[in-house]
Write an enzyme that holds these catalytic residues in place. Structure first.
Site: not given
Ligand code: CAA
Length: 258
Positions: A64, A110, A113, A133
């Site tokens: 998400a 998500g 999911e 999460e």
């Molecule tokens: N939401 C918003 N933006 C996201 C994102 C997310 N889930 N995942 C990645 N991005 C964005 C980053 O912020 C970045 O954007 P900017 O360049 O504008 O800063 C871009 O995508 C590229 O990502 P990274 O620079 O972080 O890439 P990386 O290769 O260094 O890392 C990653 C990759 C490990 C996947 C890392 O991006 C990450 O940890 N992402 C989040 C994963 C996460 O926690 N997902 C769960 C979300 S909560 C959820 O899903 C709730 C639910 O169940 C309803």
């Protein structure tokens, strides 16, 4: 559609989530577009199976959109989960045509999911799967606590959810979380091969089969409601503010555990 690409060939709809610079994170707009598209494809008699995948080299869907919900309160968090489940995740699972997730990179939160709400999952060797999460001070809110437990059992589900860890495609295959693992080059061919076999069978019978298999899990669906309430409750905690702030500030969270 702004965030989704669609191609239909030989009765197979390939739906590509297309925000590669944000690792195809599911923002409101994307969820709404995908929801409308699923309705259309479910009603389109020429479509016999769907393949869902992500644009770019890195991600299926990285979750998400954290930036979109980081400032939400408890009620908004609860609604995010409830609306997302109804509008997209339950709708996908309840489609009358098989949906195949072609997992081409990160499938996190998500994103995993979404793959789990599909009926069949194929991953390539660079895929990484997880529900991270709790590292953000929140829990899976798009059905992950329920569908992961169904697919892999309570022990493995709790390990994945509570450690916020990721597993690779081979591990996911061992867990039964994905059906097949391919090279990156072969991923779409494998998904298309499965979809083609499906398209040769009786669509009427397949719709009934999907309905009957789903029924195996419908007796105890209260877990989805429990997830919505628990997801919402997280939005009132200092840990949620710290976890989401840390993600956006690109630092490790320092949780107070409150
Ligand atoms: N939401 C918003 N933006 C996201 C994102 C997310 N889930 N995942 C990645 N991005 C964005 C980053 O912020 C970045 O954007 P900017 O360049 O504008 O800063 C871009 O995508 C590229 O990502 P990274 O620079 O972080 O890439 P990386 O290769 O260094 O890392 C990653 C990759 C490990 C996947 C890392 O991006 C990450 O940890 N992402 C989040 C994963 C996460 O926690 N997902 C769960 C979300 S909560 C959820 O899903 C709730 C639910 O169940 C309803």
């Amino acid at each position: 559609m702004k965030n989704i690409l669609l191609e239909i060939n030989n009765g197979i709809a390939v739906v590509t989530l297309n925000r590669p610079d944000q690792l195809n994170a599911l923002n409101r707009e994307t969820i709404s577009e995908l929801s409308g598209l699923l309705d259309e494809l479910n009603n389109n008699k020429n479509v016999r199976a769907l393949i869902l995948t992500g644009a770019g080299e890195k991600a299926f869907v990285a979750g998400a959109d954290i930036k979109e919900f980081a400032h939400f309160n408890i009620e908004e968090g609860r609604a995010l989960s409830a609306d997302g489940q109804t509008e997209l995740f339950d709708k996908l699972e309840n489609m009358s045509k098989p949906c195949i997730a072609a997992i081409n990179g990160y499938a996190l939160g998500g994103g995993l999911e979404l793959a789990m709400a599909c009926h069949i999952r194929v991953a390539n060797t660079i895929a990484k799967l997880g529900l991270p999460e709790v590292s953000l001070g929140v829990i899976p809110g798009y059905g992950g606590t329920q569908r992961l437990t169904r697919l892999v059992g309570m022990g493995k589900a709790l390990e994945m959810i509570c450690t916020a860890g990721m597993i690779d495609a081979d591990e996911a295959l061992k867990w039964g979380l994905v059906n097949h693992v391919t090279t990156p080059e072969e991923l779409m061919a494998k998904a298309t091969d499965i979809a083609t076999k499906i398209s040769r069978q009786s669509g009427a019978a397949i719709a009934q089969a999907l309905h009957a298999v789903r029924a195996a899990y419908q007796a105890n669906n209260g877990g989805f409601t429990a997830e919505i309430e628990a997801f919402g409750a997280c939005f009132g905690t200092p840990d949620f503010i710290e976890g989401t702030s840390a993600f956006m500030e690109r630092r490790k969270p320092d949780f107070s555990n409150k």
